[in-house]
Design an enzyme around this catalytic site. Structure first.
Site, PDB file in Angstrom:
ATOM      1  N   ASP A 442       0.824  -1.201   0.000  1.00  0.00           N
ATOM      2  CA  ASP A 442       0.000   0.000   0.000  1.00  0.00           C
ATOM      3  C   ASP A 442       0.865   1.261   0.000  1.00  0.00           C
ATOM      4  O   ASP A 442       2.076   1.203   0.288  1.00  0.00           O
ATOM      5  CB  ASP A 442      -0.909  -0.029   1.239  1.00  0.00           C
ATOM      6  CG  ASP A 442      -2.280   0.567   0.968  1.00  0.00           C
ATOM      7  OD1 ASP A 442      -2.373   1.453   0.108  1.00  0.00           O
ATOM      8  OD2 ASP A 442      -3.236   0.155   1.639  1.00  0.00           O
ATOM      9  N   ASP A 506     -10.681   1.786  -3.515  1.00  0.00           N
ATOM     10  CA  ASP A 506     -11.213   1.498  -2.183  1.00  0.00           C
ATOM     11  C   ASP A 506     -12.733   1.477  -2.206  1.00  0.00           C
ATOM     12  O   ASP A 506     -13.361   1.195  -1.203  1.00  0.00           O
ATOM     13  CB  ASP A 506     -10.743   2.561  -1.178  1.00  0.00           C
ATOM     14  CG  ASP A 506      -9.358   2.244  -0.617  1.00  0.00           C
ATOM     15  OD1 ASP A 506      -8.844   1.145  -0.893  1.00  0.00           O
ATOM     16  OD2 ASP A 506      -8.798   3.098   0.093  1.00  0.00           O
TER      17      ASP A 506
HETATM   18  C1  GLA Z   1      -5.752   1.697   2.157  1.00  0.00           C
HETATM   19  C2  GLA Z   1      -6.112   0.566   1.225  1.00  0.00           C
HETATM   20  C3  GLA Z   1      -7.204  -0.264   1.866  1.00  0.00           C
HETATM   21  C4  GLA Z   1      -6.700  -0.812   3.181  1.00  0.00           C
HETATM   22  C5  GLA Z   1      -6.247   0.329   4.076  1.00  0.00           C
HETATM   23  C6  GLA Z   1      -5.574  -0.180   5.312  1.00  0.00           C
HETATM   24  O1  GLA Z   1      -6.813   2.592   2.294  1.00  0.00           O
HETATM   25  O2  GLA Z   1      -6.500   1.040  -0.010  1.00  0.00           O
HETATM   26  O3  GLA Z   1      -7.579  -1.313   1.011  1.00  0.00           O
HETATM   27  O4  GLA Z   1      -5.644  -1.702   2.945  1.00  0.00           O
HETATM   28  O5  GLA Z   1      -5.351   1.204   3.418  1.00  0.00           O
HETATM   29  O6  GLA Z   1      -5.159   0.828   6.145  1.00  0.00           O
END
Ligand code: GLA
Length: 705
Positions: A442, A506
């Site tokens: 990430d 997301d």
């Molecule tokens: C980001 C990612 C999510 C998740 C969160 C965790 O927002 O896109 O899918 O993994 O971080 O903190």
């Protein structure tokens, strides 16, 4: 043909480039035969009155010194000198469709090499330029771009805008004068401006028109522009952007542009996507041959930071029953990570949450026959972390300034060897210690004032990230990586050379996903598009969708589930099993076939499909995004099948409401009666569409008989 003209031949497209008197692309478009010296003479331009007395070529790196008044191919200086180079042809090396053209300006002391490859199988053109300083004094590079010409008739442009939870939104504009520019200074590929666009003939569509598509493969800052010169000529420029003083070349040093990938299609956007998809499959993705993409369960939206190994094992057991093949624990597993305020950087297991270590969870998951995956955000650090307390100087920042945090975190300076080594050690040790098949990598903030030793350093940071991936991939060649950056903030071909799929967004709202995934499908094949079934109530939008609409929307990508299966109702669970099973049945086709987006008169209905490369079968999804505009939705004309073959039509999945909701007194016959239709009929006349409720979808399959 004169020696100074080189003709690169693709499967469906050609590129003709002249090297002398100047290096200029003369033609890039549909396949052409009969290219002779006389033919080249036929396109020598007139010189109009009222302007400079000579022709002003747009060369592979347009030069102000030749009288080109639009954006030059490079800008820079040597303490104010050597600021207007004009590059003369030196040499050309040719190996089939691969060219290295060297040009030089001896006065300015600069060499520019243009590397071009036209892939003869897929017709994807690859271009990059490399600039070298030939003098002893340092040369500062302000800009270095790849320039590609377009014909005058390419007067419409389609690009993408976006934001977090709303990636890949298309917009279109006419480019008649001036031009178009998009720029990203967020320090990652960005949700806002995907570094790519398409330009084509008036009203080009999914299936019609000539289209030229471009993608700058780069995960840092970038600028793309499309120019209309006042004489009507057009060109596209793509480049990584630099902060002031960021790129200085000592004698003999070079800088290269990122690769630009481009494709010409005479068959609308679909033709362009076919070229890019096949190229990505063959030359970009490093995925083990014959390995299928396992169905995921990712814990994030199910439990967030609330990690209890006993409960997680229950989730895993339930996931396995549903047919899940890979179980991933997301954020929250490492020391002190109870919310997003703290702990990034401390990549050690939280032994309060996992008193018996991670092994019981990993072994449980493996024992259920699933692969195990884990979340990391290596480039980041929270001020509230042991790592920050020990090394406050490890930030990618400028001393003396207080830069804003993003999601309460800062970025680490990957060009500091001690930072690079620390992250490598943490990832390497974790991947060596546990049986991990997959890392969700990430990157959750934008980059502000990226300083290294006082100098601007985003270019170096981006390259150091690639190096970190390369080193890890070498040490753990079987581990797959997902590129995630708050969803789709780092989606590009250069990161894809080192990763295996993307977390598309997301946003798991099926309605929003329909658009986001369609936008992403122009440049990326379905198998790299992470698409998960989210909860009935979407966490981002608060919308509610049936399992049918969610299941069918997730079906076409690299599928997964993003929720807590233990808490879901029996009906929902039956739905997950149904769509996971369906996905597994269709997966070989979905992850290797040709993606088609169908032109349909009513934008309330979106039609997309995947056709087997040998045209033996296909699936098509009819997604009703909004209330139908008319009382009937017309015929779906399903193009791309073999016109000479016959296909048996079967309904694989239909909205529960279609037969009970009362919107139709009578359904189209093919929904209940067996039908076999020719590929020609399907493409030209099509099949009558049912009237669907908004936010529902219908899936059909066609099999050659
Ligand atoms: C980001 C990612 C999510 C998740 C969160 C965790 O927002 O896109 O899918 O993994 O971080 O903190």
């Amino acid at each position: 043909m004169k020696e100074s003209v080189v003709h690169l031949q693709g499967n469906t497209s050609d590129l003709i480039i002249q090297t002398q008197p100047v290096v200029e692309i003369l033609y890039w478009g549909d396949k052409i035969s009969g290219v002779e010296a006389a033919a080249i003479q036929a396109v020598k331009r007139a010189v109009p009155n009222g302007r400079l007395d000579v022709d002003t070529p747009v060369t592979i790196s347009p030069e102000h010194g030749r009288g080109v008044f639009s954006s030059p191919g490079m800008e820079g200086n040597r303490q104010g000198l050597d600021w207007s180079p004009v590059f003369e042809f030196k040499t050309i090396q040719q190996d089939g469709n691969h060219l290295l053209i060297t040009t030089e300006d001896q006065i300015a002391g600069l060499k520019l090499v243009c590397e071009l490859k036209l892939d003869s199988q897929t017709d994807v053109l690859q271009v990059r330029n490399t600039l070298t300083n030939l003098k002893t004094a340092t040369y500062q590079v302000d800009r270095l771009a790849v320039t590609l010409p377009l014909p005058e008739r390419a007067d419409e442009l389609m690009a993408f805008h976006g934001r977090w939870v709303r990636e890949f939104q298309p917009h279109r504009l006419k480019v008649k004068h001036g031009g178009y520019q998009q720029e990203n200074r967020r320090g990652r590929t960005s949700h806002e401006y995907f570094p790519g666009f398409m330009q084509g003939t008036t009203s080009f569509s999914e299936q019609q028109g000539e289209v030229w598509g471009f993608h700058l493969a780069w995960s840092g800052n970038h600028r793309l522009r499309s120019d209309v010169k006042t004489d009507g000529r057009r060109f596209v420029q793509a480049e990584a952007t630099y902060f002031s003083g960021e790129i200085t070349l000592t004698e003999g040093e070079s800088i290269s542009t990122p690769w630009v990938y481009a494709a010409y299609s005479a068959q609308g956007l679909n033709g362009m996507s076919h070229a890019f998809h096949q190229f990505v499959r063959k030359q970009i993705i490093q995925f083990p041959d014959h390995k299928v993409r396992p169905v995921h369960l990712n814990t994030w939206e199910g439990i967030y930071f609330d990690h209890d190994p006993e409960y997680i094992m229950q989730m895993a057991s339930r996931a396995a029953e549903l047919g899940v093949e890979r179980f991933i624990i997301d954020d929250g597993w490492f020391k002190g990570r109870n919310n997003d305020l703290a702990a990034l950087g401390d990549w050690y297991l939280d032994t309060n949450k996992y008193p018996n270590g991670l092994e019981p969870v990993v072994n449980h998951v493996r024992g259920l026959g699933m692969e195990f995956g884990i979340w990391f955000e290596p480039e980041m650090i929270n001020p509230d972390s042991d790592l920050f307390r020990a090394h406050p100087d490890w930030l990618l920042a400028l001393d003396g300034y207080q830069q804003p945090t993003g999601r309460y975190q800062y970025v680490l300076d990957l060009q500091k060897p001690e930072v690079f080594d620390y992250l490598l050690e943490r990832l390497d040790t974790t991947l060596s210690r546990y049986d991990i098949a997959y890392v969700k990598w990430d990157m959750n903030r934008e980059v502000v004032q990226p300083g290294h030793d006082g100098y601007a350093a985003l270019d170096g940071q981006t390259k150091a990230l690639y190096d970190l991936f390369d080193e890890l991939r070498q040490r753990h060649p079987k581990v797959e990586f997902e590129s995630c950056a708050s969803g789709g903030g780092r989606i590009d071909y250069e990161i894809l050379k080192r990763t295996h799929r993307f977390w598309t967004s997301d946003n798991n709202d099926a309605l929003e996903r329909q658009q986001i995934q369609r936008g992403m499908s122009y440049f990326f094949p379905p198998e790299v598009m992470g698409s998960h079934i989210g909860g009935r109530h979407c966490h981002c939008t608060r919308r509610t969708h049936s399992i049918g609409f969610r299941g069918l929307t997730a079906l076409f990508g690299h599928m997964g589930v993003e929720l807590d299966p233990v808490k879901e109702s029996a009906e929902e669970q039956a739905g997950f099993t149904h769509y996971i099973t369906l996905h597994k049945q269709l997966r070989p086709l979905l992850h290797s076939g040709k993606v088609v987006r169908i032109d349909h008169h009513d934008p309330a209905l979106q039609i997309n499909g995947v056709i087997a490369q040998d045209q033996s079968s296909a699936v098509f999804l009819f997604s009703q995004l909004a209330m139908p505009t008319y009382t009937l939705s017309g015929n779906a004309r399903l193009a791309g099948l073999d016109p000479t073959k016959h296909y048996r039509l079967s309904v694989l999945d239909q909205p529960a409401s279609m037969r009970t909701g009362g919107v139709m007194k009578k359904l189209p016959l093919w929904l209940d009666e067996e039908m076999t239709l020719s590929g020609a009929w399907l493409a030209k006349a099509g099949i009558a569409l049912p009237v669907l409720d908004p936010e529902s979808a219908l899936l059909i399959k066609l099999d050659a008989v």
